[in-house]
Write a protein that holds these residues in place. Structure first.
Motif, PDB file in Angstrom:
ATOM      1  N   GLU A  27       0.845  -1.193   0.000  1.00 58.33           N
ATOM      2  CA  GLU A  27       0.000   0.000   0.000  1.00 58.33           C
ATOM      3  C   GLU A  27       0.877   1.237   0.000  1.00 58.33           C
ATOM      4  OE1 GLU A  27      -3.343   2.283   2.788  1.00 58.33           O
ATOM      5  OE2 GLU A  27      -2.402   0.436   3.446  1.00 58.33           O
ATOM      6  N   SER A  28       0.493   2.248  -0.772  1.00 54.62           N
ATOM      7  CA  SER A  28       1.227   3.509  -0.767  1.00 54.62           C
ATOM      8  C   SER A  28       1.009   4.229   0.560  1.00 54.62           C
ATOM      9  CB  SER A  28       0.758   4.396  -1.925  1.00 54.62           C
ATOM     10  OG  SER A  28       1.391   5.666  -1.853  1.00 54.62           O
ATOM     11  N   VAL A  29       2.098   4.655   1.168  1.00 57.56           N
ATOM     12  CA  VAL A  29       2.032   5.380   2.438  1.00 57.56           C
ATOM     13  C   VAL A  29       2.044   6.891   2.190  1.00 57.56           C
ATOM     14  CG1 VAL A  29       3.246   5.830   4.607  1.00 57.56           C
ATOM     15  CG2 VAL A  29       3.113   3.500   3.701  1.00 57.56           C
ATOM     16  N   GLY A  30       2.780   7.318   1.179  1.00 53.24           N
ATOM     17  CA  GLY A  30       2.885   8.738   0.873  1.00 53.24           C
ATOM     18  C   GLY A  30       4.316   9.096   0.514  1.00 53.24           C
ATOM     19  N   SER A  31       4.636  10.373   0.584  1.00 56.10           N
ATOM     20  CA  SER A  31       5.977  10.812   0.215  1.00 56.10           C
ATOM     21  C   SER A  31       6.383  12.027   1.025  1.00 56.10           C
ATOM     22  CB  SER A  31       6.048  11.134  -1.285  1.00 56.10           C
ATOM     23  OG  SER A  31       5.192  12.220  -1.602  1.00 56.10           O
ATOM     24  N   VAL A  32       7.688  12.203   1.162  1.00 60.45           N
ATOM     25  CA  VAL A  32       8.276  13.406   1.732  1.00 60.45           C
ATOM     26  C   VAL A  32       9.371  13.873   0.776  1.00 60.45           C
ATOM     27  CG1 VAL A  32       7.765  13.010   4.174  1.00 60.45           C
ATOM     28  CG2 VAL A  32       9.788  11.955   3.146  1.00 60.45           C
ATOM     29  N   GLN A  33       9.799  15.115   0.936  1.00 64.12           N
ATOM     30  CA  GLN A  33      10.798  15.668   0.026  1.00 64.12           C
ATOM     31  C   GLN A  33      11.970  16.261   0.799  1.00 64.12           C
ATOM     32  OE1 GLN A  33       8.244  18.388  -2.336  1.00 64.12           O
ATOM     33  NE2 GLN A  33       8.606  17.019  -4.067  1.00 64.12           N
ATOM     34  N   PHE A  34      13.068  16.394   0.105  1.00 65.77           N
ATOM     35  CA  PHE A  34      14.247  17.082   0.645  1.00 65.77           C
ATOM     36  C   PHE A  34      15.003  17.699  -0.515  1.00 65.77           C
ATOM     37  CE2 PHE A  34      15.561  12.780  -0.316  1.00 65.77           C
ATOM     38  CZ  PHE A  34      16.843  12.899  -0.833  1.00 65.77           C
ATOM     39  N   VAL A  35      15.907  18.595  -0.209  1.00 64.87           N
ATOM     40  CA  VAL A  35      16.675  19.308  -1.233  1.00 64.87           C
ATOM     41  C   VAL A  35      18.147  18.992  -1.074  1.00 64.87           C
ATOM     42  CG1 VAL A  35      17.287  21.560  -2.195  1.00 64.87           C
ATOM     43  CG2 VAL A  35      14.983  21.173  -1.274  1.00 64.87           C
ATOM     44  N   LEU A  36      18.786  18.571  -2.156  1.00 66.97           N
ATOM     45  CA  LEU A  36      20.244  18.486  -2.198  1.00 66.97           C
ATOM     46  C   LEU A  36      20.748  19.761  -2.857  1.00 66.97           C
ATOM     47  CD1 LEU A  36      21.083  14.770  -3.110  1.00 66.97           C
ATOM     48  CD2 LEU A  36      21.003  15.875  -0.864  1.00 66.97           C
ATOM     49  N   TYR A  37      21.569  20.489  -2.109  1.00 65.05           N
ATOM     50  CA  TYR A  37      21.928  21.842  -2.528  1.00 65.05           C
ATOM     51  C   TYR A  37      23.311  21.872  -3.176  1.00 65.05           C
ATOM     52  CZ  TYR A  37      20.833  26.749  -2.353  1.00 65.05           C
ATOM     53  OH  TYR A  37      20.486  28.026  -2.710  1.00 65.05           O
ATOM     54  N   PRO A  38      23.479  22.612  -4.267  1.00 63.91           N
ATOM     55  CA  PRO A  38      24.776  22.704  -4.936  1.00 63.91           C
ATOM     56  C   PRO A  38      25.725  23.644  -4.186  1.00 63.91           C
ATOM     57  CG  PRO A  38      23.217  24.141  -6.016  1.00 63.91           C
ATOM     58  CD  PRO A  38      22.445  23.425  -4.945  1.00 63.91           C
ATOM     59  N   ARG A  39      26.963  23.675  -4.636  1.00 64.08           N
ATOM     60  CA  ARG A  39      27.958  24.589  -4.052  1.00 64.08           C
ATOM     61  C   ARG A  39      28.517  25.495  -5.134  1.00 64.08           C
ATOM     62  NH1 ARG A  39      32.848  22.030  -1.966  1.00 64.08           N
ATOM     63  NH2 ARG A  39      32.400  20.150  -3.139  1.00 64.08           N
ATOM     64  N   GLU A  40      28.686  26.764  -4.789  1.00 68.16           N
ATOM     65  CA  GLU A  40      29.421  27.666  -5.673  1.00 68.16           C
ATOM     66  C   GLU A  40      30.764  28.035  -5.057  1.00 68.16           C
ATOM     67  OE1 GLU A  40      27.871  32.064  -5.206  1.00 68.16           O
ATOM     68  OE2 GLU A  40      26.150  30.739  -5.500  1.00 68.16           O
ATOM     69  N   PHE A  41      31.109  27.347  -3.956  1.00 68.27           N
ATOM     70  CA  PHE A  41      32.418  27.511  -3.306  1.00 68.27           C
ATOM     71  C   PHE A  41      33.084  26.155  -3.194  1.00 68.27           C
ATOM     72  CE2 PHE A  41      29.780  30.948  -1.686  1.00 68.27           C
ATOM     73  CZ  PHE A  41      30.598  32.058  -1.844  1.00 68.27           C
ATOM     74  N   ASP A  42      34.404  26.159  -3.301  1.00 68.19           N
ATOM     75  CA  ASP A  42      35.203  24.949  -3.169  1.00 68.19           C
ATOM     76  C   ASP A  42      36.299  25.226  -2.158  1.00 68.19           C
ATOM     77  OD1 ASP A  42      36.428  22.479  -3.547  1.00 68.19           O
ATOM     78  OD2 ASP A  42      37.589  23.175  -5.277  1.00 68.19           O
ATOM     79  N   ASN A  43      36.117  24.713  -0.923  1.00 69.33           N
ATOM     80  CA  ASN A  43      37.043  25.018   0.174  1.00 69.33           C
ATOM     81  C   ASN A  43      37.211  26.522   0.345  1.00 69.33           C
ATOM     82  OD1 ASN A  43      37.573  22.317   0.897  1.00 69.33           O
ATOM     83  ND2 ASN A  43      39.060  22.130  -0.773  1.00 69.33           N
ATOM     84  N   THR A  44      36.100  27.204   0.404  1.00 70.73           N
ATOM     85  CA  THR A  44      35.948  28.662   0.616  1.00 70.73           C
ATOM     86  C   THR A  44      36.259  29.484  -0.626  1.00 70.73           C
ATOM     87  OG1 THR A  44      38.168  29.270   1.414  1.00 70.73           O
ATOM     88  CG2 THR A  44      36.625  28.329   3.042  1.00 70.73           C
ATOM     89  N   GLU A  45      36.820  28.872  -1.679  1.00 72.33           N
ATOM     90  CA  GLU A  45      37.161  29.607  -2.888  1.00 72.33           C
ATOM     91  C   GLU A  45      35.997  29.557  -3.877  1.00 72.33           C
ATOM     92  OE1 GLU A  45      39.912  31.386  -3.321  1.00 72.33           O
ATOM     93  OE2 GLU A  45      40.637  30.803  -1.318  1.00 72.33           O
ATOM     94  N   VAL A  46      35.734  30.685  -4.535  1.00 69.03           N
ATOM     95  CA  VAL A  46      34.651  30.762  -5.508  1.00 69.03           C
ATOM     96  C   VAL A  46      34.978  29.906  -6.735  1.00 69.03           C
ATOM     97  CG1 VAL A  46      33.369  32.305  -7.041  1.00 69.03           C
ATOM     98  CG2 VAL A  46      34.002  33.072  -4.741  1.00 69.03           C
ATOM     99  N   VAL A  47      34.009  29.119  -7.187  1.00 66.36           N
ATOM    100  CA  VAL A  47      34.184  28.303  -8.395  1.00 66.36           C
ATOM    101  C   VAL A  47      34.136  29.225  -9.610  1.00 66.36           C
ATOM    102  CG1 VAL A  47      33.140  26.510  -9.831  1.00 66.36           C
ATOM    103  CG2 VAL A  47      33.217  26.242  -7.340  1.00 66.36           C
ATOM    104  N   VAL A  48      35.163  29.139 -10.470  1.00 66.70           N
ATOM    105  CA  VAL A  48      35.267  30.080 -11.587  1.00 66.70           C
ATOM    106  C   VAL A  48      35.419  29.402 -12.943  1.00 66.70           C
ATOM    107  CG1 VAL A  48      36.226  31.941 -10.163  1.00 66.70           C
ATOM    108  CG2 VAL A  48      37.781  30.271 -11.244  1.00 66.70           C
ATOM    109  N   ASP A  49      35.476  28.049 -12.969  1.00 70.75           N
ATOM    110  CA  ASP A  49      35.682  27.394 -14.261  1.00 70.75           C
ATOM    111  C   ASP A  49      35.137  25.961 -14.221  1.00 70.75           C
ATOM    112  OD1 ASP A  49      37.583  25.949 -12.774  1.00 70.75           O
ATOM    113  OD2 ASP A  49      39.268  27.152 -13.517  1.00 70.75           O
ATOM    114  N   GLN A  50      35.260  25.277 -15.364  1.00 73.69           N
ATOM    115  CA  GLN A  50      34.745  23.919 -15.501  1.00 73.69           C
ATOM    116  C   GLN A  50      35.420  22.951 -14.536  1.00 73.69           C
ATOM    117  OE1 GLN A  50      32.292  22.665 -17.099  1.00 73.69           O
ATOM    118  NE2 GLN A  50      31.790  23.914 -18.880  1.00 73.69           N
ATOM    119  N   ALA A  51      36.713  23.147 -14.298  1.00 75.35           N
ATOM    120  CA  ALA A  51      37.414  22.272 -13.360  1.00 75.35           C
ATOM    121  C   ALA A  51      36.814  22.408 -11.963  1.00 75.35           C
ATOM    122  CB  ALA A  51      38.904  22.613 -13.341  1.00 75.35           C
ATOM    123  N   GLY A  52      36.448  23.623 -11.609  1.00 72.86           N
ATOM    124  CA  GLY A  52      35.804  23.844 -10.317  1.00 72.86           C
ATOM    125  C   GLY A  52      34.444  23.181 -10.251  1.00 72.86           C
ATOM    126  N   LEU A  53      33.682  23.227 -11.356  1.00 74.37           N
ATOM    127  CA  LEU A  53      32.381  22.563 -11.402  1.00 74.37           C
ATOM    128  C   LEU A  53      32.518  21.065 -11.151  1.00 74.37           C
ATOM    129  CD1 LEU A  53      30.330  24.036 -14.390  1.00 74.37           C
ATOM    130  CD2 LEU A  53      30.024  24.450 -11.947  1.00 74.37           C
TER     131      LEU A  53
END
Length: 382
Positions: free
Chosen positions: A276-302
């Motif tokens: 029987e279906s019980v239902g659903s809940v949701q959550f968010v996986l959040y991205p980062r625009e920082f890498d060890n406090t440094e701002v991501v500026v290129d594809q390698a950072g992505l």
């Protein structure tokens, strides 16, 4: 022998070896007092010390003990049901800093700037000064983020109330499996206190996510969990056996290389006595625009922050602008900027904003129950 202390021993909860990941022993520890323990506390007149009270878990029992000892506050006293806890300060660049949460905070500065475009210019630098967890009636309600735009001496300073849109907890009733009570999803689940220690549920792509099902003890059951990515694909499936002797069951999940940023769904179905279906809940996986406090500026950072397969950068357009727009789109799906107040106006005043000291949810609003005064001659604090 009376040692003047009252400890809240609930050994069925406090002796579950839940700290084996961080200590090399498996002992027992007392639980926090909650509202249901108040009669026990009130009946122990020979005790002077209690262990343990934790306002972020249960503020109500602290209030009730306060009222019992010192009397009720006058009718209309503000913030008796509210609790603020500082979780980030710009001057404390230590444990309070995290690349994922800072990405969220920076995204909020951009979204708020758009709302305040009449008085905050695009050239005003944004600075997140501090962040408070805000709880009401012993439930998480919002993050309160203090933001300054412009220079420290004459910039505009605001607080914004950030309220979650995603339903990560769901009460269960009217099911053919009446033993089910509640299901939820989050991180850093404390089995002893039945609370997620990642209070605001800001989850990164590498976060271990925990699903929890509460049920009536005395009845065993089996459920199937399907973890559905924002793209609609079922990425993980897990079986959870709910033991008759426990009142909850939990499953921890790591997404490893399949952690797609965005809103995820956990679809739940029971397997016994019938599917029987019980239902659903949701959550968010959040991205980062920082890498060890440094701002991501290129594809390698992505690639380092796990976004290479999800953000497709278009050539000829500003890289940072595309990354920020991507992050802001997820913030807008997950959070609502549900209120803004003003601590100091910028050079061009913002119309219609109320002072934070007069805004009930603001960290600057009056909170008489937390005021500290000199000890009175009779030894009391109020």
């Amino acid at each position: 022998k009376n040692n003047l202390r009252l400890a809240n021993w609930k050994r069925s909860l406090g002796c579950r070896c839940q700290y084996k990941a961080i200590v090399d022993w498996c002992g027992c520890s007392p639980n926090d007092f909650t509202s249901g323990d108040f009669d026990k506390i009130k009946g122990m007149s020979d005790k002077l010390f209690g262990r343990k009270f934790e306002a972020v878990v249960n503020q109500d029992v602290i209030n009730r003990l306060d009222f019992h000892l010192f009397g009720e506050y006058p009718s209309g006293t503000p913030a008796l049901d509210a609790y603020w806890e500082n979780v980030y300060n710009a001057d404390d660049f230590g444990e309070s800093y995290d690349d994922t949460t800072m990405t969220l905070y920076r995204s909020v500065t951009r979204l708020l700037r758009s709302e305040l475009s009449q008085c905050v210019s695009a050239g005003d630098l944004a600075h997140v000064e501090d962040v408070h967890l805000y709880r009401r009636n012993d439930a998480f309600e919002a993050l309160i983020i203090k933001i300054r735009y412009g220079p420290a001496d004459n910039g505009g300073v605001f607080e914004v109330k950030l309220t979650p849109k995603v339903q990560s907890t769901k009460a269960l009733s009217n099911l053919r499996v009446p033993s089910f009570r509640e299901m939820s999803v989050g991180a850093k689940f404390d089995k002893k206190e039945y609370i997620y220690r990642n209070y605001a549920s800001v989850l990164g792509l590498a976060t271990q996510v925990t699903f929890v099902m509460r049920h009536a003890s005395g009845t065993a059951a089996d459920v199937t969990l399907n973890f559905i990515a924002p793209s609609g694909l079922v990425v993980k499936s897990r079986q959870l056996h709910l033991k008759a002797e426990w009142s909850l069951g939990d499953v921890a999940v790591d997404f490893e290389g399949s952690a797609e940023p965005g809103v995820w769904t956990v679809d739940v179905s029971s397997q016994s006595p019938a599917v029987e279906s019980v239902g659903s809940v949701q959550f968010v996986l959040y991205p980062r625009e920082f890498d060890n406090t440094e701002v991501v500026v290129d594809q390698a950072g992505l690639e380092r922050v796990g976004l290479k397969n999800y953000l497709h950068v278009r050539e000829g357009l500003d890289f940072r602008e595309q990354l920020e727009q991507y992050v802001d789109s997820i913030t807008s799906k997950a959070w609502l900027l549900s209120g803004t107040c003003c601590m100091s106006q910028p050079g061009k005043p913002c119309p219609g904003l109320v002072q934070c000291s007069m805004t009930p949810w603001s960290s600057l609003s009056p909170d008489p129950k937390s005021d500290l005064s000199e000890i009175k001659p009779n030894g009391r604090i109020r």
